[in-house]
Design an enzyme around this catalytic site. Structure first.
Site, PDB file in Angstrom:
ATOM      1  N   ASP A   1       0.587  -7.263 -13.547  1.00  0.00           N
ATOM      2  CA  ASP A   1       1.023  -8.572 -13.021  1.00  0.00           C
ATOM      3  C   ASP A   1       2.501  -8.797 -13.337  1.00  0.00           C
ATOM      4  OD1 ASP A   1       0.233  -8.690 -15.706  1.00  0.00           O
ATOM      5  OD2 ASP A   1      -0.637 -10.701 -15.583  1.00  0.00           O
TER       6      ASP A   1
ATOM      7  N   ASP B   1       3.118  -0.061  -2.432  1.00  0.00           N
ATOM      8  CA  ASP B   1       3.408  -0.887  -1.248  1.00  0.00           C
ATOM      9  C   ASP B   1       4.497  -1.918  -1.569  1.00  0.00           C
ATOM     10  OD1 ASP B   1       1.327   0.426   0.185  1.00  0.00           O
ATOM     11  OD2 ASP B   1       0.771  -1.431   1.193  1.00  0.00           O
TER      12      ASP B   1
HETATM   13 MN    MN Z   1      -2.217   2.011  -0.190  1.00  0.00          MN
END
Ligand code: MN
Ligand code: NAD
Ligand code: IPM
Length: 375
Positions: free
Chosen positions: A245, A273
């Site tokens: 996090d 990503d």
């Molecule tokens: Mn992925």
């Protein structure tokens, strides 16, 4: 002339579109550097599954293992519920060939305006070293009402796992579970890869992404084994532990501040990503699934059904995954030429749609292939 046999699995959605361009660029590099590429094409993906009711025939695995490497587009299709293709094909290949490292570089590119540059003025030059066979990706789980009883069988390069798990709820509510699992040798071998990579980059720190505070059984063990492996085998490298996090907070604020990022399977998926957005787009993010047997190269992105068929996909992630593949099979000059052609293309006046330009998928591929040939 050296002949290189490459397995090709274009897959679904934009997969075949971007892989077509990656092949064009590879052919240009092969012609220029004097080797021959032979592609062994596999038709698997949604259409094959819908037609044959089969995701991955066992015989195909032997045909794949005869190849020097594999280039894959992406799998997943809105006509098929999430799971069978991703788990039965993509993850099955990663596990079958024990591709235990997923290497995902995240780089700044010329002329690509990014939050990375805005935030710190420093180039993004991070690389995710993602454990690729364990964690919540074990594929072990089940569901039930009152009782959840599952026979467990999972095979990995390092071990076979079998047994039975039975859990009851009181009162009898309905539930589902997935088992996260890691092993000492599984964690140690990926930690070694991260340590070796940091050394090769001349760095003395590795960020280890974790979440031991909330999930101590699993990620506490991850912390323990990674720490032990670094101190025993890489005393020159300091592991810096960051909860996932916090990493999602720190990365966009200081994208240029990270090098090797060692991640468990699930967090590596997510962080890569995020990094691709910081670099400029998923259409620029390359990856390799690497093991001691057949390794498989694929863009980080999926089949992007929202833009499939529109011609707007950016093939550069597939092209750079192909460059990683060329390097892996020993065609280092060709790999470097492909990378340089991508940079030169981006440094020029044209851009793919994804980056606000007007070049469609084929135009990008053709321009990069032409640059490979002419330089
Ligand atoms: Mn992925
Ligand atoms: P996705 O990566 O396919 O798409 C996310 C977003 O990024 C979409 O808006 C898409 O249009 C955009 N995008 C992705 N690649 C792009 C490119 N090359 N050029 C321009 N834009 C691009 O993720 P998703 O939507 O979560 O998944 C779609 C399908 O792909 C699902 O079935 C998923 O399971 C599958 N998937 C497969 C792989 C793989 O095979 N390696 C990886 C991720 C997702
Ligand atoms: C990826 C993908 C896969 C993963 C999915 C499709 C199973 O998201 O390669 O990043 O989670 O590894």
């Amino acid at each position: 002339m050296t002949k290189r046999l490459i397995a090709l699995l274009p897959g679904d959605g934009i997969g075949p579109e971007v892989i077509g361009e990656a092949c064009k660029v590879c052919e240009a590099a092969a012609e220029k550097f004097g080797f021959e590429l032979e592609w062994r094409r596999f038709p698997f993906g949604a259409a094959y599954y819908l037609e044959h009711g089969l995701v991955l025939p066992a015989a195909a695995l032997d045909e794949m293992s005869e190849c020097r490497a594999m280039l894959l587009g992406a799998v997943g299709d809105p006509r098929v519920k999430p799971g069978p293709l991703e788990q039965g094909l993509l993850l099955a290949l990663r596990f079958h060939f024990d591709q235990y490292m997923n290497l995902r570089p995240a780089l700044s590119f010329p002329n690509v305006p990014t939050p990375a540059a805005l935030a710190s003025g420093r180039r993004l030059d991070a690389v995710v070293v993602r454990e690729n066979t364990e964690d919540l990706y074990m594929g072990i789980g089940g569901r039930g009402c009152g009782v959840m009883a599952e026979k467990i069988e999972a095979g990995r390069g390092l071990y076979d796992l079998s047994g039975r798990l039975e859990l009851s709820f009181a009162p009898a509510v309905e539930g589902a579970f997935s088992l996260g699992l890691m092993t000492r040798p599984g964690i140690a071998r990926i930690t070694r890869k991260a340590g070796e990579l940091a050394r090769a980059r001349g760095e003395n720190k590795v960020a280890v992404v974790s979440k031991a505070n909330a999930v101590p059984h699993l990620y506490g063990f991850w912390d323990e084994v990674t720490r032990q492996t670094f101190s025993d085998e890489f005393p020159d490298i300091e592991p810096v532990y960051v909860n996932v996090d916090a990493m999602c907070y720190l990365l966009p604020r200081n994208p240029g501040g990270w090098g090797v990022m060692l991640c468990p399977n699930l967090f590596g998926d997510i962080v890569s990503d995020l990094l691709s957005a910081l670099a400029g787009g998923l259409g620029l993010a390359a990856s390799g699934n690497i093991g001691d047997g057949l390794s498989m190269f694929e863009p980080v992105h999926g089949s992007a059904p929202d833009i499939a068929g529109s011609g707007r996909a950016n093939p550069l992630a597939a092209v750079m995954s192909a460059a990683m593949m060329l390097k892996h099979i020993g065609e280092t000059e060709a790999a470097a030429a492909v990378e340089k052609a991508v940079y030169d293309y981006l440094a020029g006046p044209d851009k793919p749609f994804e980056l606000g330009g007007r070049d469609g998928v084929a135009a990008v591929g053709e321009k990069v292939a032409a640059l490979v040939k002419t330089r």
